[in-house]
Design a protein around this motif. Structure first.
Motif, mmCIF file in Angstrom:
data_model
loop_
_atom_site.group_PDB
_atom_site.id
_atom_site.type_symbol
_atom_site.label_atom_id
_atom_site.label_comp_id
_atom_site.label_asym_id
_atom_site.label_seq_id
_atom_site.Cartn_x
_atom_site.Cartn_y
_atom_site.Cartn_z
ATOM 1 N N PRO A 2 0.823 -1.205 0.000
ATOM 2 C CA PRO A 2 0.000 0.000 0.000
ATOM 3 C C PRO A 2 0.856 1.253 0.000
ATOM 4 O O PRO A 2 2.059 1.204 0.255
ATOM 5 N N GLY A 3 0.218 2.381 -0.267
ATOM 6 C CA GLY A 3 0.937 3.650 -0.262
ATOM 7 C C GLY A 3 0.552 4.508 -1.451
ATOM 8 O O GLY A 3 -0.237 4.109 -2.312
ATOM 9 N N LYS A 4 1.104 5.681 -1.508
ATOM 10 C CA LYS A 4 0.791 6.615 -2.580
ATOM 11 C C LYS A 4 1.222 6.071 -3.938
ATOM 12 O O LYS A 4 2.206 5.336 -4.049
ATOM 13 N N VAL A 5 0.502 6.474 -4.975
ATOM 14 C CA VAL A 5 0.939 6.214 -6.339
ATOM 15 C C VAL A 5 2.213 7.029 -6.573
ATOM 16 O O VAL A 5 2.308 8.192 -6.187
ATOM 17 N N GLY A 6 3.214 6.430 -7.195
ATOM 18 C CA GLY A 6 4.509 7.077 -7.362
ATOM 19 C C GLY A 6 4.480 8.239 -8.337
ATOM 20 O O GLY A 6 3.595 8.339 -9.200
ATOM 21 N N PRO A 7 5.456 9.153 -8.225
ATOM 22 C CA PRO A 7 5.517 10.337 -9.079
ATOM 23 C C PRO A 7 5.545 10.014 -10.575
ATOM 24 O O PRO A 7 4.945 10.737 -11.380
ATOM 25 N N ALA A 8 6.224 8.941 -10.957
ATOM 26 C CA ALA A 8 6.313 8.602 -12.383
ATOM 27 C C ALA A 8 4.938 8.257 -12.944
ATOM 28 O O ALA A 8 4.561 8.719 -14.034
ATOM 29 N N ASP A 9 4.153 7.453 -12.214
ATOM 30 C CA ASP A 9 2.806 7.103 -12.673
ATOM 31 C C ASP A 9 1.878 8.311 -12.654
ATOM 32 O O ASP A 9 1.022 8.465 -13.531
ATOM 33 N N LEU A 10 2.027 9.166 -11.652
ATOM 34 C CA LEU A 10 1.208 10.382 -11.621
ATOM 35 C C LEU A 10 1.499 11.266 -12.822
ATOM 36 O O LEU A 10 0.584 11.808 -13.449
ATOM 37 N N LEU A 11 2.778 11.417 -13.135
ATOM 38 C CA LEU A 11 3.159 12.245 -14.276
ATOM 39 C C LEU A 11 2.614 11.673 -15.576
ATOM 40 O O LEU A 11 2.110 12.407 -16.432
ATOM 41 N N GLU A 12 2.673 10.360 -15.715
ATOM 42 C CA GLU A 12 2.261 9.743 -16.974
ATOM 43 C C GLU A 12 0.741 9.634 -17.111
ATOM 44 O O GLU A 12 0.195 9.817 -18.204
ATOM 45 N N HIS A 13 0.050 9.353 -16.001
ATOM 46 C CA HIS A 13 -1.357 8.986 -16.105
ATOM 47 C C HIS A 13 -2.340 9.970 -15.456
ATOM 48 O O HIS A 13 -3.548 9.846 -15.687
ATOM 49 N N VAL A 14 -1.853 10.898 -14.631
ATOM 50 C CA VAL A 14 -2.771 11.721 -13.845
ATOM 51 C C VAL A 14 -2.638 13.210 -14.130
ATOM 52 O O VAL A 14 -3.625 13.896 -14.444
ATOM 53 N N PHE A 15 -1.436 13.750 -14.015
ATOM 54 C CA PHE A 15 -1.265 15.200 -14.073
ATOM 55 C C PHE A 15 -1.687 15.812 -15.405
ATOM 56 O O PHE A 15 -2.060 16.989 -15.448
ATOM 57 N N GLY A 16 -1.657 15.037 -16.476
ATOM 58 C CA GLY A 16 -2.084 15.557 -17.772
ATOM 59 C C GLY A 16 -3.546 15.326 -18.072
ATOM 60 O O GLY A 16 -4.031 15.685 -19.152
ATOM 61 N N ARG A 17 -4.273 14.731 -17.140
ATOM 62 C CA ARG A 17 -5.691 14.395 -17.340
ATOM 63 C C ARG A 17 -6.540 15.090 -16.279
ATOM 64 O O ARG A 17 -7.051 14.461 -15.345
ATOM 65 N N THR A 18 -6.665 16.391 -16.415
ATOM 66 C CA THR A 18 -7.310 17.205 -15.381
ATOM 67 C C THR A 18 -8.561 17.916 -15.880
ATOM 68 O O THR A 18 -8.959 18.951 -15.342
ATOM 69 N N GLY A 19 -9.184 17.343 -16.903
ATOM 70 C CA GLY A 19 -10.444 17.920 -17.362
ATOM 71 C C GLY A 19 -10.262 19.198 -18.145
ATOM 72 O O GLY A 19 -9.202 19.454 -18.723
ATOM 73 N N ALA A 20 -11.293 20.015 -18.125
ATOM 74 C CA ALA A 20 -11.295 21.250 -18.913
ATOM 75 C C ALA A 20 -10.279 22.251 -18.375
ATOM 76 O O ALA A 20 -10.067 22.360 -17.165
ATOM 77 N N VAL A 25 -7.506 28.462 -12.275
ATOM 78 C CA VAL A 25 -6.699 27.515 -11.501
ATOM 79 C C VAL A 25 -5.266 28.030 -11.435
ATOM 80 O O VAL A 25 -4.551 28.046 -12.429
ATOM 81 N N LEU A 26 -4.843 28.435 -10.253
ATOM 82 C CA LEU A 26 -3.497 28.975 -10.055
ATOM 83 C C LEU A 26 -2.490 27.875 -9.754
ATOM 84 O O LEU A 26 -1.317 27.989 -10.103
ATOM 85 N N GLN A 27 -2.925 26.827 -9.083
ATOM 86 C CA GLN A 27 -2.071 25.669 -8.788
ATOM 87 C C GLN A 27 -2.912 24.416 -8.915
ATOM 88 O O GLN A 27 -3.858 24.208 -8.157
ATOM 89 N N GLY A 28 -2.585 23.595 -9.892
ATOM 90 C CA GLY A 28 -3.276 22.332 -10.067
ATOM 91 C C GLY A 28 -2.423 21.182 -9.594
ATOM 92 O O GLY A 28 -1.431 21.374 -8.886
ATOM 93 N N PRO A 29 -2.775 19.947 -9.985
ATOM 94 C CA PRO A 29 -2.012 18.777 -9.557
ATOM 95 C C PRO A 29 -0.562 18.843 -10.021
ATOM 96 O O PRO A 29 -0.289 19.158 -11.180
ATOM 97 N N ALA A 30 0.379 18.573 -9.120
ATOM 98 C CA ALA A 30 1.803 18.605 -9.443
ATOM 99 C C ALA A 30 2.569 17.815 -8.396
ATOM 100 O O ALA A 30 2.094 17.639 -7.264
ATOM 101 N N ASP A 31 3.736 17.344 -8.771
ATOM 102 C CA ASP A 31 4.586 16.561 -7.877
ATOM 103 C C ASP A 31 4.888 17.355 -6.608
ATOM 104 O O ASP A 31 5.426 18.465 -6.660
ATOM 105 N N GLY A 32 4.528 16.801 -5.458
ATOM 106 C CA GLY A 32 4.835 17.421 -4.177
ATOM 107 C C GLY A 32 3.806 18.416 -3.674
ATOM 108 O O GLY A 32 3.844 18.801 -2.507
ATOM 109 N N GLU A 33 2.875 18.845 -4.531
ATOM 110 C CA GLU A 33 1.879 19.826 -4.110
ATOM 111 C C GLU A 33 0.655 19.105 -3.552
ATOM 112 O O GLU A 33 0.040 18.288 -4.231
ATOM 113 N N ASP A 34 0.289 19.414 -2.313
ATOM 114 C CA ASP A 34 -0.826 18.738 -1.657
ATOM 115 C C ASP A 34 -2.143 19.490 -1.775
ATOM 116 O O ASP A 34 -3.193 18.953 -1.398
#
Length: 325
Positions: A2-20, A25-34
């Motif tokens: 268990p644990g967080k999804v790793g930065p590499a998978d987030l970069l590849e599969h999540v951070f570029g898929r943020t809808g419209a 939006v001044l700060q969206g999903p990014a590595d290290g930003e909570d």
């Protein structure tokens, strides 16, 4: 594991898929930003979501504080919460709702909505909180500058120490009074008061959670594209944390770290920030310095150089318990 999804998978599969796309939006999903930051008429709206899924004790209290800490560490005052509570069949929602209410009242936040249901597949409650607050000056995780000092408020591993005592204390070779004191550390999980004092000085703030202080420091380094030089011996660690971590065979700097706040502060503001915290009864220490990243961003923790994501040392303990059952 268990644990967080790793930065590499987030970069590849999540951070570029943020809808419209939305220019507010001044700060969206990014590595290290909570937390996210959104421009709105009242200034900047800060939003953060966090789940609590493995701790067996006081999940409502932890859920509120962990979510609100992210908002506070971004320079805002937490004001509104939504709570999603997923329960194993037959579990009692009363202690969770009671803890949610008490923790929210302590911080001064209102629970404005959410969802609750029973799920057959669950073995323990899963609580996920979304916290929101407003600020005129958003403080990111990725704002550290070379030359800044790094400070830590509170102590390393407070949340993890309380979890060790509550979930594993009966099986560890420690004095029962140590576990009794350690379980009270949950009363110190909130970093909202510390963040209110530090935010006027900070270039970056971050509250360490999964992976502890070490992971939090690495996340600042990665988000800021810099290198953090940390004196491990300067990091405050309580005697209860030392005792329980030694008994469990885990690193105090690599267990859940809520209750501490990391911040980077320009050198000329360091003394003022530390004096302000001390005057308000909040323990704090300067633990290192921000440097330029010579090749890649990372963390120098004593004689150890860390660039890869850090896994929390408590996860194998929970996995061992599940395997035994």
């Amino acid at each position: 594991m268990p644990g967080k999804v790793g930065p590499a998978d987030l970069l590849e599969h999540v951070f570029g898929r943020t809808g419209a796309a939305d220019e507010t939006v001044l700060q969206g999903p990014a590595d290290g930003e909570d937390a996210a930051a959104v421009d709105w008429p009242g200034g900047t709206l800060v939003v953060s979501s966090d789940p609590i899924s493995l701790a067996a004790s006081q999940v409502g209290t932890l859920g509120v504080h962990v979510a609100c800490n992210d908002v506070a560490a971004s320079g805002a005052d937490p004001r509104w919460l939504t709570a999603v509570v997923m329960l194993p069949e037959g579990a009692d929602i009363e202690p969770i709702s009671r803890d949610l209410d008490a923790a929210a009242r302590e911080i001064g936040a209102s629970i404005v909505g959410g969802h609750s249901e029973y799920v057959d597949a669950l073995e323990r409650p899963l609580v996920s909180l979304t916290a929101m607050g407003a600020t005129e000056s958003f403080v990111p995780t990725g704002g550290a500058n070379p030359g800044d000092a790094v400070i830590l408020t509170g102590s390393a591993g407070l949340e993890g120490t309380a979890i060790l005592a509550a979930d594993f204390g009966d099986d560890l070779d420690v004095d029962p009074t140590i576990c009794e004191r350690a379980e009270t550390f949950l009363e110190e999980i909130s970093v909202v008061p510390a963040a209110r004092l530090v935010r006027e000085h900070a270039t970056a703030m971050h509250d360490p959670t999964e992976g502890g202080v070490a992971a939090g420091l690495l996340e600042i380094a990665r988000a800021s594209d810099c290198r953090l030089e940390i004196d491990r011996n300067a990091v405050p660690v309580r005697e209860e944390t030392v005792a329980l971590c030694e008994a469990a065979g885990v690193d105090p700097l690599r267990i859940f770290g809520s209750g501490a706040l990391l911040a980077t502060i320009p050198e000329d503001s360091l003394e003022s920030a530390l004096e302000s915290l001390a005057a308000n009864g909040i323990e704090a220490a300067a633990i290192g310095t921000v440097r330029e990243a010579a090749t890649e961003s990372g963390l120098e923790l004593g004689d150890e150089t860390i660039t890869d994501p850090i896994e929390d040392d408590l996860y194998p303990l929970w996995s061992a318990v599940d395997a035994a059952e």
